[in-house]
Each structure stands twice: as C-alpha cells, then as structure tokens.
Write an enzyme that holds these catalytic residues in place. Structure first.
Site, short mmCIF file in Angstrom:
data_model
loop_
_atom_site.label_atom_id
_atom_site.label_comp_id
_atom_site.label_asym_id
_atom_site.label_seq_id
_atom_site.Cartn_x
_atom_site.Cartn_y
_atom_site.Cartn_z
N ASP A 32 0.85 -1.19 0.00
CA ASP A 32 0.00 0.00 0.00
C ASP A 32 0.89 1.24 0.00
O ASP A 32 1.89 1.29 0.71
CB ASP A 32 -0.91 -0.01 1.24
N ASN A 88 -13.16 -3.33 2.03
CA ASN A 88 -14.12 -2.23 2.15
C ASN A 88 -15.01 -2.25 0.91
O ASN A 88 -14.50 -2.39 -0.21
CB ASN A 88 -13.39 -0.88 2.23
N VAL A 97 -11.00 3.01 -3.64
CA VAL A 97 -10.73 2.64 -5.02
C VAL A 97 -11.75 1.59 -5.41
O VAL A 97 -11.84 0.54 -4.77
CB VAL A 97 -9.28 2.09 -5.19
N HIS A 101 -10.43 -5.13 -3.57
CA HIS A 101 -9.08 -5.35 -3.04
C HIS A 101 -9.16 -5.76 -1.58
O HIS A 101 -10.02 -5.31 -0.85
CB HIS A 101 -8.19 -4.13 -3.22
#
Length: 119
Positions: A32, A88, A97, A101
């Site tokens: 990240d 999320n 985004v 993911h």
C-alpha cells in the site's frame, strides 16, 4: 478485462509502478502506498470488478486466491503473529478505489480495534 481509468487496472497493465510482492494469472499483490501498519499490502484480482456487490461465480477463482494467499504473504512480509484482512465495500464501507481489493495489515504489535464499540 480492465477499466481504462481505474488506478489498480493501471497497475495491473504496468502503467503505474507498484512494489509487487506476488503476481500470477489471476491476482496481484503489492504494498500500500499509504500504509496504516508496519505490514500493509493489497491483493487484487487482475480482472476489474468494482465492488463485492458486483461479483458473481465467474470471480470465484480470483476471490479465493485473495484469501488463500493472504496468510503466506503476510508471514513473508513480517506479520508472523497474526494479521487483519479487510475488504471495504461501497460508500458506507469507505471503499476508496472501486476495484475489489483485500487489505492485509499486521506487524510485530497488536493492531488497534477495527471499530469503536457502541455503548
């Protein structure tokens, strides 16, 4: 299938650099850029799918790999005594985004609470 405007699709296509830690035909894992813990990386399906709401049986292989790889990659990255995995989804889930993911977070010390308990 990728989305021409999706930042993660651009990483998959090699248009944006990322510090990769795993790549195969179905998924890509990379650190990240704004880590929230000593170990913080993402695992994404290479095929664009915006949210978990949008997944179906055709995504099972890649989604299964997200979870199947998380433990090994977490250990290799330095999270040897546990880690947190987070997906999320949507506005309420604070998805930033819109490409599915899995966040993997950990490190040498326990992480704080994920959510504050309501009284």
């Amino acid at each position: 299938m990728t989305d021409p405007n999706c930042i993660f699709c651009k990483i998959v296509r090699g248009e944006i650099a990322a510090k990769k830690i795993h790549e195969d035909d179905d998924v890509l894992a990379f650190h990240d850029v704004r880590p929230q813990a000593p170990v913080h990386f993402l695992i994404i399906p290479k095929r664009h799918v915006a949210t978990l709401y949008d997944t179906d049986a055709s995504h099972e292989r890649a989604l299964g790999k997200l979870l199947a790889l998380a433990g090994r990659l977490a250990r290799e990255a330095g999270a040897g005594d546990g880690f947190r995995s987070i997906v999320n989804t949507g506005r309420v889930g604070h998805q930033e985004v819109y490409h599915v993911h899995l966040h993997v977070l950990g490190g040498p010390d326990p992480l704080g609470p994920m959510l504050q308990r309501r009284k």
